[in-house]
Design an enzyme around this catalytic site. Structure first.
Site, short mmCIF file in Angstrom:
data_model
loop_
_atom_site.label_atom_id
_atom_site.label_comp_id
_atom_site.label_asym_id
_atom_site.label_seq_id
_atom_site.Cartn_x
_atom_site.Cartn_y
_atom_site.Cartn_z
N LYS A 88 0.78 -1.31 0.05
CA LYS A 88 -0.07 0.01 -0.08
C LYS A 88 0.68 1.35 0.10
CE LYS A 88 -4.53 -1.75 1.50
NZ LYS A 88 -4.20 -2.95 1.66
N GLU A 110 -10.16 7.14 2.95
CA GLU A 110 -11.29 6.36 3.38
C GLU A 110 -10.60 4.89 3.71
OE1 GLU A 110 -13.40 5.04 0.03
OE2 GLU A 110 -11.82 5.21 -1.21
N SER A 377 1.62 -9.89 -1.03
CA SER A 377 1.34 -8.51 -0.96
C SER A 377 1.46 -7.63 0.52
CB SER A 377 -0.12 -8.17 -1.31
OG SER A 377 -1.21 -9.29 -0.47
C1 LIG Z 1 -5.25 -3.98 1.17
C2 LIG Z 1 -4.66 -5.17 1.01
C3 LIG Z 1 -4.66 -6.14 -0.30
C4 LIG Z 1 -5.96 -6.01 -0.93
O1 LIG Z 1 -6.04 -4.70 -1.74
P1 LIG Z 1 -5.72 -5.04 -3.42
O2 LIG Z 1 -6.06 -3.47 -3.90
O3 LIG Z 1 -6.49 -5.85 -3.91
O4 LIG Z 1 -4.27 -5.18 -3.49
C5 LIG Z 1 -4.11 -7.37 -0.38
N1 LIG Z 1 -3.19 -7.51 0.58
C6 LIG Z 1 -2.77 -6.69 1.60
C7 LIG Z 1 -1.85 -7.14 2.36
C8 LIG Z 1 -3.53 -5.65 1.83
O5 LIG Z 1 -2.95 -4.59 2.91
#
Ligand SMILES: *Cc1c(COP(=O)(O)O)cnc(C)c1O
Length: 393
Positions: A88, A110, A377
């Site tokens: 993020k 948000e 992610s």
């Molecule tokens: C917020 C988040 C997601 C989902 O958001 P995308 O916009 O689909 O990437 C996925 N993995 C993590 C670790 C997150 O914090």
């Protein structure tokens, strides 16, 4: 090149917003297109990503996991190692810097579970900007730690006690604030959703993931990966790792949605599997809806995938067949969460565990000379308390 001049990816995207918001969106688009060519902006963002966020994130060969599964080799793109614990920060630093170049002094965000709020508050702090984060009152109660984090970072957290007291209501309040204040404020949207130009903007800022991967993979393996697998909530980490590979058809792209407890109404977040065309957050895309066209309730073990919409570019990639979309149920994600923790010493975010679970299903069906890259992610620190409360299956 997508999106087109009106902000469409094929049939999807666009701007379905009140007239009063159009000048703000136009200004963001115009400034962004100019700054894309601006060497000072580009080098400042690159320096922040490197020295502040910790990029490039490593590409790690998960040898013990690969060995246990048999078949294809599994690599992890370690977005979990970024500052604040996920991908993020790539987007919030990009948008915050863009806002500062536009002369804005304040960021609005948000947030649902609070992860995007924390990443925005972090970017605001390091760039010396004010920050207001809107959060549903129920979400704020459930995610108290993230509320404290944002406050410690100097952000004002507004708890929205209207409607369902969750993300949808927080989002409405954030847009209302933005319409009133865009002369000095920028609204930071956290995924590849929202009205044009946001899906393009967020995709471009997240594409650093895929750009790095391309170079790292060639350096390690001397070729391109066979599969890239990423989880899809709104779709930003997936779009970021997919985008630089769209023109390479030999690299298969797989998005993994939340199958929750199974594909019954209200039990999942598998928008691309089950959604119909509809407008949410100012763009036309696929959307989980009930028979009356109302936004349907969703469920996922992971807060980041618990979302009824999806970015318009994913709806387009599904339609053209360039990417494939699958879903993983809660218990499969939980199993992958433990598997990675115990075999590799990496506790993944529950969102990322969905992508991992699909890779674990796919690997044994492939040959040992083939490879799968999983976009890890985020890290699982935020999820350990929740997982500890669930009986292991
Ligand atoms: C917020 C988040 C997601 C989902 O958001 P995308 O916009 O689909 O990437 C996925 N993995 C993590 C670790 C997150 O914090």
């Amino acid at each position: 090149m997508y999106p087109d001049a009106r902000g469409y990816f094929g049939r999807y995207g666009g701007r379905f917003v009140p007239e009063t918001l159009i000048p703000a969106l136009d200004e963001i688009e115009k400034s962004y297109r100019k700054l894309q060519e601006d060497d000072r902006f580009k080098s400042q963002l690159a320096a922040m990503l490197k020295d502040y966020a910790g990029r490039p994130s490593p590409l790690y060969f998960a040898s013990r996991l690969s060995e246990k599964l048999g078949g294809a080799r599994i690599f992890l793109k370690r977005e979990d190692l970024n500052h604040t614990g996920s991908h993020k920060i790539n987007n919030t630093l990009g948008q915050a810097l863009l806002a500062r170049y536009m002369g804005k002094k304040r960021l609005i965000a948000e947030t649902g579970a609070g992860q995007h709020g924390v990443a925005t508050a972090t970017a605001a702090a390091v760039l010396g900007m004010a920050c207001t984060v809107y959060m549903g009152a129920k979400d704020a109660e459930r995610q108290k730690l993230n509320v404290f984090r944002m406050q410690m970072l100097g952000a004002e957290v507004v708890k929205v006690a209207k409607g369902s007291q969750t993300l949808k209501d927080a989002s409405n309040e954030a847009f209302r604030d933005f319409i009133r204040s865009f002369e000095y404020s920028h609204m930071v949207i956290g995924s590849v959703v929202g009205p044009h130009p946001y899906p393009m903007l967020v995709r471009d800022f997240q594409s650093v993931i895929g750009e790095e991967l391309k170079e790292q993979f060639v350096q390690k393996e001397g070729k391109m990966p066979d599969y890239i697998v990423a989880c899809v909530g709104g779709g930003s980490n997936a779009m970021g790792i997919f985008y630089p590979f769209l023109s390479l058809p030999e690299v298969k792209l797989v998005g993994v949605e939340a199958g929750g407890k199974g594909l019954l109404p209200g039990c999942h977040g598998a928008t691309l599997a089950q959604g119909r065309e509809g407008v949410l957050h100012g763009a036309l895309s696929l959307l989980l809806q009930d028979e009356h066209g109302q936004v349907a309730p969703t469920h996922s073990l992971s807060a980041g995938l618990d979302y009824p919409g999806v970015g318009p570019e994913h709806a387009f990639l599904k339609e053209t067949g360039r990417a494939e979309y699958v879903y993983i149920r809660d218990e499969e994600a939980l199993k992958a969460f433990y598997e990675l923790s115990r075999l590799e010493g990496i506790i993944p975010a529950l969102e990322s565990a969905h992508a991992l679970a699909y890779a674990c299903k796919l690997a044994p069906r492939l040959r040992p000379d083939q490879s799968i890259v999983v976009n890890l992610s985020g890290r699982g620190d935020k999820d350990v308390e929740q997982v500890a409360g669930i009986k292991e299956v």
